[in-house]
Write a protein that holds these residues in place. Structure first.
Motif: not given
Ligand code: SF4
Length: 611
Positions: A195-199, A214-216
């Motif tokens: 979540k942190a990476l995606r944000a 996985t998409e990140v």
């Protein structure tokens, strides 16, 4: 035949695809290299049958024309104390003209690791081609689909996920274009900092199309400035926390990566023609006649290019933490996982139970299939015959129509049938691999007693599960785990067994010997090698509960008096990490905003109709 997503992505998107030539699809694929638009889904309940036709990772969902049968349809898992579930299996093949067919077979050998989606990506004439679909490998692929996947290299994936529309777009491998080409990825594991990476990525303009962690990885690869390509993978992986065994496919390379802790397995083998094969388990190598060479080591990046395998150990090297549950439950008994035979491990667990928890009995039976090898070990050590007292139906589907007159223990009875000739009048030891919520165990004991067993002694080939897994295994929340709420004696009483014994934790470690520190036991011990970042707050009875992100202790909104009593009832074995709890009623929505402030962080959540 399940519907499948078929897609093609080339490094030069102007290049003609020899598979799909529709102009519309080309336009769609072209847009994929720049931005990935959000799919829209119909708001039908997820139990509807779905077919899909999409360009992975973009999915378009069409409702099936198949009608629903009359009568009450039940998901048998609602009646079942589901086991923890493995969330995926991966395969990679390099240098074989039948790459897609071998990949298909290898995925079939890994089907137990995920039954809800499957996909294969191959590379042919510098074009990545993908077919993914919902269902079993044999449902997603047939001869004609495999014919559409020519090429000498392939990656594949089987997925377990919760049912529903959101799953369609999450079926892997994912394929994406970046500045210098295309890349496909298949991932087994779970990223705790997703979540942190995606944000962070979204703040910088990335647009996501799936809810998969996985998409990140693809986005991190796309924004990396490292060269050559595999250094982008390393660069991306260095930002990941959690578990990942991944295979990547580009126009000319196959790359296999395992996280520094090595939570999930990944092995390498070679076929007699020199083709390199990666797979989650050695059982997949056996099926495609590849000889096992070695594991991909924790923190290792293996790059296969023109038949050469280059090993790069570029990531940090903490003490490995291989998932012990692979040996207890997930992996096939014919696999070698983390350098150990799964069959021998389970046999030894049974022997330990027979030595440390002997009981006078006439017959030893197993809860099939995963309890069978441990039961054989118990029977051999105890000198008591092993017999098939429970027969598993291999043809049971996910949903069934129940008659209007409810049948007690319907779901379990569909899956397991007791053999009266084995059980009647006998003192029975029944061996299972684990107890999760306890409801299935109580139904099994009841089935055995109804079939005439005089005594039922339950032996569990794992220690009690007290914590959820954050590293790629779908386990219920700690509040739902029976061992988190009850003592062994209370569980025995709850399931109605005459005796109950778990595999002692210390004996398990002793069995592993000097390898013992290299395994993860977090779901038995609560000692997490990587701490989960996100705080989830849930309503449990009259409590708002979460887990401190740092010390993993239960956080609760007690509010004193009644709440405190309730908390103590549910979490008698847990030490609370409570500092303060506040809540606010929203008069309009009648929801309650709960804010939990604890020694190591703050968790908050809107909980509807919280009492
Ligand atoms: S928490 Fe349990 S299931 Fe998860 S990786 Fe560790 S041992 Fe395996």
């Amino acid at each position: 035949m399940a519907a499948a997503h078929i897609s093609t992505l080339s490094s030069s998107l102007e290049k003609k695809s020899n598979i799909l030539s529709s102009k519309i699809l080309r336009a769609h694929l072209f847009s994929l290299s720049k931005t990935l638009r959000k799919p829209s889904f119909p708001s039908e309940p997820h139990k509807q049958s779905l077919i899909c036709s999409s360009k992975n990772p973009i999915s378009d969902v069409i409702l099936s024309s198949r009608g629903k049968p009359d009568g009450k349809i039940v998901d048998i898992n609602e009646y079942d104390d589901e086991k923890p579930r493995e969330e995926c299996g991966v395969v990679g093949i390099y240098g074989d003209p039948e790459a897609s067919r071998l990949c298909y077979l290898a995925l079939h050998a890994l089907q137990h690791r995920g039954q809800e989606g499957a996909g294969i990506v191959t590379v042919h004439d510098n074009v990545l081609q993908s077919i993914t679909g919902v269902g079993l490998v044999s449902e997603v692929f047939d001869e004609s689909k495999l014919d559409q996947l020519p090429g000498n290299s392939a990656i594949g994936h089987v997925r377990y996920s919760t049912a529903g529309a959101s799953m369609l777009k999450n079926v892997q491998p994912f394929v994406s274009g970046y500045r210098f080409g295309s890349v496909g990825v298949a991932h087994n594991g779970n990223l705790v900092n997703y979540k942190a990476l995606r944000a962070m990525l979204e703040d910088n303009g990335s647009i996501f199309n799936t809810s998969s962690d996985t998409e990140v990885v693809l986005h991190l690869i796309a924004i990396s400035k490292a060269r050559p390509f595999f250094m982008r993978i390393v660069d991306a992986c260095e930002k990941l926390e959690g578990s990942y065994s991944m295979v990547f496919l580009t126009e000319d390379k196959l790359v296999a990566v395992r996280d520094p802790f090595g939570f999930r397995p990944l092995v390498m083998g070679r076929r007699s023609n020199g083709a390199v094969v990666f797979a989650s388990e050695t059982a997949a190598l056996d099926l495609v006649e590849a000889t096992y060479e070695r594991e991909v080591y924790p923190g290792e990046v293996l790059v296969v290019d023109r038949g050469e395998v280059q090993s790069l150990c570029l990531m940090r090297h903490p003490e490995p933490k291989a998932c012990i549950f692979e040996h207890i439950y997930f992996a096939l008994p014919n696999s070698v996982v983390f350098g150990r035979s799964v069959y021998e491990s389970r046999h030894a667990y049974g022997e330990i139970l027979a030595t440390e928890a002997p009981v006078d009995c006439d017959v030893v039976i197993a809860v099939p299939d995963s309890g069978v090898v441990a039961a054989l070990g118990y029977a051999a050590k105890a000198g008591v015959p092993f017999q098939q007292g429970l027969i598993r139906s291999h043809y049971v589907g996910r949903t069934f129509i129940e008659p209007s007159q409810r049948i007690r223990d319907f779901g379990v009875k569909l899956k397991l049938s007791p053999v009266r000739a084995v059980l009647e009048g006998k003192r029975v030891v029944v061996v299972d691999d684990s107890i999760v919520r306890g409801t299935t165990s109580s139904k099994i004991v009841r089935l055995l007693k109804e079939a005439g067993a005089k005594e039922v002694h339950m032996r569990i080939a794992s220690p009690p599960i007290i914590g959820s897994c954050y590293y790629g295994v779908d386990t219920p929340s700690p509040e739902e785990l029976i061992s988190n709420r009850m003592s062994v004696e209370e569980i025995r009483e709850f399931i109605g067994a005459d005796s109950l014994t778990y595999l002692p934790f210390d004996s398990l470690k002793k069995l592993l010997g000097s390898d013992s520190p290299n395994f993860c036991y977090a779901c038995f011990s609560g000692m997490y090698p990587i701490l989960p970042r996100e705080v989830k707050v849930k309503r449990v009875g009259n409590l708002a509960v979460g887990r401190c992100p740092t010390c993993i202790r239960i956080m609760s909104l007690t509010g004193g008096g009644k709440f405190l009593k309730e908390f103590k009832r549910i979490y008698r074995n847990d030490i609370p990490c409570k500092m303060r709890g506040d809540y606010d009623h929203d008069k309009e929505t009648r929801a309650v905003k709960v804010v939990l402030t604890y020694r190591h962080g703050v968790g908050n959540s809107m909980i509807k109709s919280f009492a």
